[in-house]
Motif scaffolding. Structure first.
Motif, PDB file in Angstrom:
ATOM      1  N   THR A 254      37.767  24.876  67.921  1.00 20.11           N
ATOM      2  CA  THR A 254      37.945  25.375  66.836  1.00 20.11           C
ATOM      3  C   THR A 254      39.400  24.279  66.539  1.00 20.11           C
ATOM      4  N   SER A 255      39.804  24.633  66.958  1.00 22.73           N
ATOM      5  CA  SER A 255      41.068  23.332  66.092  1.00 22.73           C
ATOM      6  C   SER A 255      40.461  21.958  66.446  1.00 22.73           C
ATOM      7  N   LEU A 256      40.673  21.428  67.955  1.00 24.09           N
ATOM      8  CA  LEU A 256      40.313  19.823  67.810  1.00 24.09           C
ATOM      9  C   LEU A 256      39.183  19.182  67.012  1.00 24.09           C
ATOM     10  N   VAL A 257      38.432  19.967  66.389  1.00 24.68           N
ATOM     11  CA  VAL A 257      36.981  19.964  65.460  1.00 24.68           C
ATOM     12  C   VAL A 257      37.788  19.893  64.320  1.00 24.68           C
ATOM     13  N   TYR A 258      38.417  20.959  63.931  1.00 16.05           N
ATOM     14  CA  TYR A 258      39.185  20.622  62.593  1.00 16.05           C
ATOM     15  C   TYR A 258      40.363  19.378  61.795  1.00 16.05           C
ATOM     16  N   VAL A 259      40.877  19.177  63.228  1.00 11.20           N
ATOM     17  CA  VAL A 259      42.028  17.724  63.018  1.00 11.20           C
ATOM     18  C   VAL A 259      40.661  16.607  63.146  1.00 11.20           C
ATOM     19  N   LEU A 260      39.692  16.589  63.405  1.00  8.74           N
ATOM     20  CA  LEU A 260      38.664  15.494  64.339  1.00  8.74           C
ATOM     21  C   LEU A 260      37.506  15.090  63.171  1.00  8.74           C
ATOM     22  N   THR A 261      36.629  16.611  63.170  1.00  9.12           N
ATOM     23  CA  THR A 261      35.978  16.259  62.264  1.00  9.12           C
ATOM     24  C   THR A 261      35.180  14.832  63.015  1.00  9.12           C
ATOM     25  N   PRO A 262      34.673  15.316  64.256  1.00 10.99           N
ATOM     26  CA  PRO A 262      33.641  14.226  64.787  1.00 10.99           C
ATOM     27  C   PRO A 262      32.393  14.396  65.045  1.00 10.99           C
ATOM     28  N   GLU A 263      31.605  13.229  65.230  1.00  8.77           N
ATOM     29  CA  GLU A 263      30.067  13.680  65.436  1.00  8.77           C
ATOM     30  C   GLU A 263      29.482  14.424  65.700  1.00  8.77           C
ATOM     31  N   LEU A 264      30.304  13.783  67.058  1.00  7.35           N
ATOM     32  CA  LEU A 264      29.710  14.481  68.723  1.00  7.35           C
ATOM     33  C   LEU A 264      30.820  14.754  69.222  1.00  7.35           C
ATOM     34  N   VAL A 265      30.200  16.285  70.129  1.00  4.05           N
ATOM     35  CA  VAL A 265      31.616  16.485  71.694  1.00  4.05           C
ATOM     36  C   VAL A 265      30.716  16.667  72.168  1.00  4.05           C
ATOM     37  N   LEU A 266      30.878  16.126  73.588  1.00  2.00           N
ATOM     38  CA  LEU A 266      30.951  15.699  74.907  1.00  2.00           C
ATOM     39  C   LEU A 266      31.173  16.777  75.512  1.00  2.00           C
ATOM     40  N   LEU A 288      31.310  30.630  63.785  1.00  2.00           N
ATOM     41  CA  LEU A 288      31.564  31.249  64.054  1.00  2.00           C
ATOM     42  C   LEU A 288      33.731  30.965  62.971  1.00  2.00           C
ATOM     43  N   ARG A 289      33.846  30.544  63.061  1.00  2.00           N
ATOM     44  CA  ARG A 289      35.660  29.715  63.438  1.00  2.00           C
ATOM     45  C   ARG A 289      35.665  28.283  62.305  1.00  2.00           C
ATOM     46  N   VAL A 290      34.694  27.336  62.660  1.00  2.00           N
ATOM     47  CA  VAL A 290      34.884  26.263  61.711  1.00  2.00           C
ATOM     48  C   VAL A 290      34.582  26.254  60.287  1.00  2.00           C
ATOM     49  N   GLN A 291      34.588  25.896  58.796  1.00  2.00           N
ATOM     50  CA  GLN A 291      33.772  26.634  58.420  1.00  2.00           C
ATOM     51  C   GLN A 291      33.288  24.800  58.184  1.00  2.00           C
ATOM     52  N   ALA A 292      32.144  25.336  57.628  1.00  2.00           N
ATOM     53  CA  ALA A 292      31.117  24.286  57.192  1.00  2.00           C
ATOM     54  C   ALA A 292      31.181  22.434  56.924  1.00  2.00           C
ATOM     55  N   GLU A 293      32.300  22.251  56.664  1.00  2.00           N
ATOM     56  CA  GLU A 293      32.335  21.337  56.035  1.00  2.00           C
ATOM     57  C   GLU A 293      32.710  20.831  56.955  1.00  2.00           C
ATOM     58  N   SER A 294      33.564  20.776  58.018  1.00  2.00           N
ATOM     59  CA  SER A 294      34.110  20.880  58.920  1.00  2.00           C
ATOM     60  C   SER A 294      33.450  19.975  60.202  1.00  2.00           C
ATOM     61  N   ARG A 295      32.098  20.228  59.817  1.00  3.16           N
ATOM     62  CA  ARG A 295      31.454  20.617  61.424  1.00  3.16           C
ATOM     63  C   ARG A 295      29.923  20.016  60.480  1.00  3.16           C
ATOM     64  N   THR A 296      29.771  19.599  59.434  1.00  3.54           N
ATOM     65  CA  THR A 296      28.742  19.105  59.546  1.00  3.54           C
ATOM     66  C   THR A 296      28.311  17.726  60.269  1.00  3.54           C
ATOM     67  N   GLY A 297      26.150  18.034  60.574  1.00  4.56           N
ATOM     68  CA  GLY A 297      25.983  17.058  61.535  1.00  4.56           C
ATOM     69  C   GLY A 297      26.931  17.046  62.694  1.00  4.56           C
ATOM     70  N   LEU A 298      27.314  17.987  63.374  1.00  5.84           N
ATOM     71  CA  LEU A 298      28.790  18.029  64.824  1.00  5.84           C
ATOM     72  C   LEU A 298      27.146  18.316  65.672  1.00  5.84           C
ATOM     73  N   GLN A 299      27.307  17.653  67.110  1.00  6.05           N
ATOM     74  CA  GLN A 299      26.276  17.746  67.880  1.00  6.05           C
ATOM     75  C   GLN A 299      27.250  18.209  69.096  1.00  6.05           C
ATOM     76  N   LEU A 300      27.163  19.132  69.784  1.00  5.10           N
ATOM     77  CA  LEU A 300      27.286  19.686  70.922  1.00  5.10           C
ATOM     78  C   LEU A 300      26.956  19.457  72.260  1.00  5.10           C
ATOM     79  N   ARG A 301      27.179  18.672  72.951  1.00  4.76           N
ATOM     80  CA  ARG A 301      26.464  18.303  74.175  1.00  4.76           C
ATOM     81  C   ARG A 301      27.355  18.362  75.550  1.00  4.76           C
ATOM     82  N   ARG A 302      25.899  18.271  76.252  1.00  2.00           N
ATOM     83  CA  ARG A 302      26.833  17.624  77.678  1.00  2.00           C
ATOM     84  C   ARG A 302      26.789  16.138  78.066  1.00  2.00           C
ATOM     85  N   ALA A 303      27.767  15.597  79.297  1.00  2.00           N
ATOM     86  CA  ALA A 303      27.991  14.066  78.824  1.00  2.00           C
ATOM     87  C   ALA A 303      26.642  13.939  79.316  1.00  2.00           C
ATOM     88  N   ALA A 304      26.072  12.954  79.982  1.00  2.00           N
ATOM     89  CA  ALA A 304      25.326  12.364  80.499  1.00  2.00           C
ATOM     90  C   ALA A 304      25.524  11.570  81.565  1.00  2.00           C
TER      91      ALA A 304
END
Length: 325
Positions: A254-266, A288-304
């Motif tokens: 949550t904290s990392l996404v708010y700071v970085l607003t990445p497209e992808l979290v691996l 639950l914790r990150v407002q929608a504007e800060s996680r628009t299009g965010l993908q959470l995936r396992r690294a390949a």
């Protein structure tokens, strides 16, 4: 002469070096590379061509205790074993901690004893008679994923590696972010509980204390592989453990996404093998914790690329930084 790396961020090229038949570039078409991933229990090595194809691999135990001199000796012997014909003149080494800006000195590895200001590249180059560059292991894994893995085609990426510790890397605008002095990024050391267990970094309640193998051990006495197998079989207690684990991961993210607003979290590292059990609860915590504007299009995936990402990325950085031998 070795070219020192004095920048704060690095462009991550996703292209293989062209052959001389198609380019006047100085890099020979058959350049080979060695990538090394130093972990707390194992040293993983791979020999690659300039397109990232794995040609040979080797894994040796990390000396215990993993003092710098003993590790340097083990790496030197392993490189000679992996490449006895000396086909690979460039070596990249991923280490669990920050490097200096020139990528020559391991500044500190908090989970390895005696690792403060260790000039590992200077030690190894005359022993190996090869050029050496150092990189944080999380950054190496991210470079590997950006080159040939799940982050390919993305510009803004956060990677967490879950294993003996919690490491990671950050890519912003297609560039590897290493921060002032080259010490970034250490996402596993952010605080998630001010009253939590002490961390070797000096923090308390860091994400690493909840999402490393030791952190998982605070939730269950079972080995992670056994815990995953039981969850795969539908064991309710095992599933509940992974759900709690995923919740802690989501809180940290949550904290990392708010700071970085990445497209992808691996999510990489050894524990990612159980990601199908804990990513759903991590995703729920983010929603639950990150407002929608800060996680628009965010993908959470396992690294390949699994545990091979670090050695691949270290090899790629050796190619990018050191160029033609």
């Amino acid at each position: 002469e070795f070219r020192r790396v004095l920048f704060r961020s690095e462009a991550i090229s996703t292209q293989a070096i062209p052959s001389q038949a198609n380019s006047s570039a100085a890099t020979p078409p058959m350049t080979q590379l060695i990538g090394i991933d130093l972990g707390g229990t194992a040293i993983k090595l791979g020999r690659f061509d300039a397109a990232g194809q794995l040609l040979a691999e080797l894994q040796v135990p990390t000396p215990q205790p993993a003092m710098p001199g003993a590790v340097a000796v083990a790496i030197s012997a392993a490189v000679q074993q992996l490449d006895p014909d000396r086909l690979a003149p460039l070596v990249g080494i991923g280490l669990p901690g920050p490097m200096d800006a020139a990528a020559r000195v391991a500044r500190v590895c908090i989970n390895l004893p005696g690792w403060q200001q260790v000039p590992l590249a200077d030690w190894l180059e005359p022993e190996l008679n090869r050029r050496v560059t150092l990189v944080n292991d999380g950054n190496a894994a991210l470079v590997g994923e950006a080159w040939l893995g799940a982050a390919r085609g993305f510009n803004d990426v956060l990677l967490l590696t879950l294993g003996t510790g919690v490491g990671g890397g950050v890519m912003i605008g297609g560039q590897l972010f290493t921060g002032h002095g080259g010490a970034a990024a250490e996402p596993g050391l952010i605080g998630v509980d001010p009253e939590g267990p002490p961390c070797n970094s000096g923090n308390r309640g860091s994400l690493e204390q909840f999402c490393s193998i030791a952190g998982l051990g605070r939730l269950s006495p079972l080995d992670p592989a056994e815990l995953c197998c039981r969850a795969d079989a539908g064991d309710a207690e095992a599933l509940a453990v992974w759900t709690r684990y995923g919740r802690w991961l989501g809180i940290g993210l949550t904290s990392l996404v708010y700071v970085l607003t990445p497209e992808l979290v691996l999510i990489g590292g050894g524990l990612s093998a159980a990601s199908h059990h804990f990513l759903p609860s991590a995703q729920a915590e983010l929603e639950l914790r990150v407002q929608a504007e800060s996680r628009t299009g965010l993908q959470l995936r396992r690294a390949a690329l699994g545990n091979g990402a670090g050695r691949l990325g270290a090899a790629k950085l050796a190619l990018d930084r050191l160029g033609a031998p």
